[in-house]
Enzyme design. Sequence first.
Site, PDB file in Angstrom:
ATOM      1  N   CYS A   1     -32.036  26.376   5.496  1.00 46.51           N
ATOM      2  CA  CYS A   1     -33.049  25.575   6.141  1.00 46.51           C
ATOM      3  C   CYS A   1     -32.484  24.196   6.524  1.00 46.51           C
ATOM      4  O   CYS A   1     -31.248  24.091   6.208  1.00 46.51           O
ATOM      5  CB  CYS A   1     -34.135  25.090   5.011  1.00 46.51           C
ATOM      6  SG  CYS A   1     -33.542  24.338   3.644  1.00 46.51           S
TER       7      CYS A   1
ATOM      8  N   HIS B   1     -28.653  24.836  -4.559  1.00 47.14           N
ATOM      9  CA  HIS B   1     -28.506  25.723  -5.431  1.00 47.14           C
ATOM     10  C   HIS B   1     -28.103  26.968  -5.143  1.00 47.14           C
ATOM     11  O   HIS B   1     -28.656  28.107  -5.091  1.00 47.14           O
ATOM     12  CB  HIS B   1     -29.930  25.777  -6.333  1.00 47.14           C
ATOM     13  CG  HIS B   1     -30.358  24.772  -7.103  1.00 47.14           C
ATOM     14  ND1 HIS B   1     -31.767  24.458  -7.513  1.00 47.14           N
ATOM     15  CD2 HIS B   1     -29.628  23.803  -7.797  1.00 47.14           C
ATOM     16  CE1 HIS B   1     -31.446  23.130  -8.096  1.00 47.14           C
ATOM     17  NE2 HIS B   1     -30.536  22.907  -8.293  1.00 47.14           N
TER      18      HIS B   1
ATOM     19  N   GLU C   1     -35.510  18.615  -8.782  1.00 46.19           N
ATOM     20  CA  GLU C   1     -36.438  18.068  -7.764  1.00 46.19           C
ATOM     21  C   GLU C   1     -37.671  17.319  -8.567  1.00 46.19           C
ATOM     22  O   GLU C   1     -37.991  16.251  -8.293  1.00 46.19           O
ATOM     23  CB  GLU C   1     -36.946  19.008  -6.798  1.00 46.19           C
ATOM     24  CG  GLU C   1     -37.989  18.303  -5.776  1.00 46.19           C
ATOM     25  CD  GLU C   1     -38.526  19.319  -4.927  1.00 46.19           C
ATOM     26  OE1 GLU C   1     -37.957  20.487  -4.522  1.00 46.19           O
ATOM     27  OE2 GLU C   1     -39.932  19.159  -4.701  1.00 46.19           O
TER      28      GLU C   1
ATOM     29  N   THR D   1     -41.544  21.438  -3.912  1.00 41.74           N
ATOM     30  CA  THR D   1     -41.581  21.913  -2.575  1.00 41.74           C
ATOM     31  C   THR D   1     -41.258  23.283  -2.347  1.00 41.74           C
ATOM     32  O   THR D   1     -41.841  23.875  -1.363  1.00 41.74           O
ATOM     33  CB  THR D   1     -40.264  21.349  -1.559  1.00 41.74           C
ATOM     34  OG1 THR D   1     -39.190  21.363  -2.230  1.00 41.74           O
ATOM     35  CG2 THR D   1     -40.773  19.778  -1.451  1.00 41.74           C
TER      36      THR D   1
ATOM     37  N   SER E   1     -31.905  28.935  -7.925  1.00 41.79           N
ATOM     38  CA  SER E   1     -32.617  28.466  -6.688  1.00 41.79           C
ATOM     39  C   SER E   1     -34.193  28.889  -6.657  1.00 41.79           C
ATOM     40  O   SER E   1     -34.399  29.869  -6.885  1.00 41.79           O
ATOM     41  CB  SER E   1     -32.230  29.224  -5.294  1.00 41.79           C
ATOM     42  OG  SER E   1     -32.963  29.112  -4.191  1.00 41.79           O
TER      43      SER E   1
ATOM     44  N   ASN F   1     -36.544  28.324  -4.649  1.00 42.59           N
ATOM     45  CA  ASN F   1     -37.234  28.946  -3.490  1.00 42.59           C
ATOM     46  C   ASN F   1     -36.707  30.518  -3.553  1.00 42.59           C
ATOM     47  O   ASN F   1     -37.444  31.632  -2.966  1.00 42.59           O
ATOM     48  CB  ASN F   1     -36.942  28.432  -2.099  1.00 42.59           C
ATOM     49  CG  ASN F   1     -35.506  28.561  -1.487  1.00 42.59           C
ATOM     50  OD1 ASN F   1     -35.381  29.487  -0.814  1.00 42.59           O
ATOM     51  ND2 ASN F   1     -34.753  27.743  -2.104  1.00 42.59           N
TER      52      ASN F   1
HETATM   53 FE1  SF4 Z   1     -34.875  23.161   2.433  1.00 40.66          FE
HETATM   54 FE2  SF4 Z   1     -35.508  22.415  -0.096  1.00 40.66          FE
HETATM   55 FE3  SF4 Z   1     -35.824  20.694   2.239  1.00 40.66          FE
HETATM   56 FE4  SF4 Z   1     -37.414  23.109   1.752  1.00 40.66          FE
HETATM   57  S1  SF4 Z   1     -37.530  21.047   0.549  1.00 40.66           S
HETATM   58  S2  SF4 Z   1     -36.617  22.229   3.646  1.00 40.66           S
HETATM   59  S3  SF4 Z   1     -35.955  24.495   0.959  1.00 40.66           S
HETATM   60  S4  SF4 Z   1     -34.004  21.519   1.218  1.00 40.66           S
END
Ligand code: SF4
Length: 336
Positions: free
Chosen positions: A19, A48, A139, A184, A242, A244
């Site tokens: 991303c 991660h 986070e 997030t 990770s 996500n």
């Molecule tokens: Fe990427 Fe994490 Fe930012 Fe979402 S919050 S855009 S997964 S770095």
Amino acid sequence: MTQASSVQHVILAKPRGFCAGVVMAIEAVEKAAQQESKPLTVYHSIVHNHTVVERLTGRHGVHFVEDLDVLDALPAGGETLVFSAHGVSPQVKARARELGLSTIDATCPLVTKVHTEAKKYAREGYTILLIGDSARHQEVIGTLGEAPEATIIVGVLGKTGEGLHDPHTVTVPDPEKLVVLTQTTLSVDDTRRTVAILKARFPALVIPPSEDLCYATKNRQDEVRRIAPKVDVFLVLTSTHSSNGMRLYELAAELCPRAERLESVSDLAALDLSGVRTVGISSAASTPDDLVQAVIEQFRAINPALQVTEQGEWENIVFREPKKVGPGEQLGRLPV
Ligand code: SF4
């Protein structure tokens, strides 16, 4: 992977892999490592993914540290510290200042947005219900650090563990002065269900107008949702830490008869894919795409007529690089 593998067709999810926040953070480390004459240190894994961390260590000599105490023992001459994409608490930033370190804040701007919300609502006297999948996720630790007295960490539906409160039973000091924020990178569906439980229990709960779940999390889950029901096996390339990526794996397991998590192509060897004709593939926002391509090449080596199609759309989002801040200067980063 058994040589009897009968895979005919691979459907690759778009978007997958890096991303904008991950690209920004990795490039910031690579650039700083090349420019600095002294060893570069990163607080926590920059993203991660084991391969990313190994490559930065192997190619650029980057050091990764995991707790405040070791900041005292930075390698000889180490003077610049990078904060990872997951963000850090104000306490970590203050400690870096105390140690006289220059810093580069590679926190994803979408995480910084949640920090800003936490500070704002705490200042206004709200209790913050922060939905997360682990109280130990970097986070969550960073966001909690913005307003520790005002924040209660609530486990996203289905997640329990130390430090996580159950949304069905969590108690709050004043139900009329309550806001919900989230990590997030959670499951979109489970987050919505968790917010609904909290809203039913606390009708005055404030839900900020823009969601905290990031675009990359939502887009990757959307495409897995579309592809997983159509394939025999769905592969997700992700490290276990990770958030996500693991949510993609869980979603694929819900929607596909079989889902498998791979760290890298070497994990394919343990899979029996006999009789499997169609495979879907996606990857975490921190997984380098060459790991995905290596898996495809492995399938192609067994079946040269392999059909590979991509489904979905790439994202077109770029975050600006963070600037180095000297010791004693105001910590900050350029806006998105
Ligand atoms: Fe990427 Fe994490 Fe930012 Fe979402 S919050 S855009 S997964 S770095």
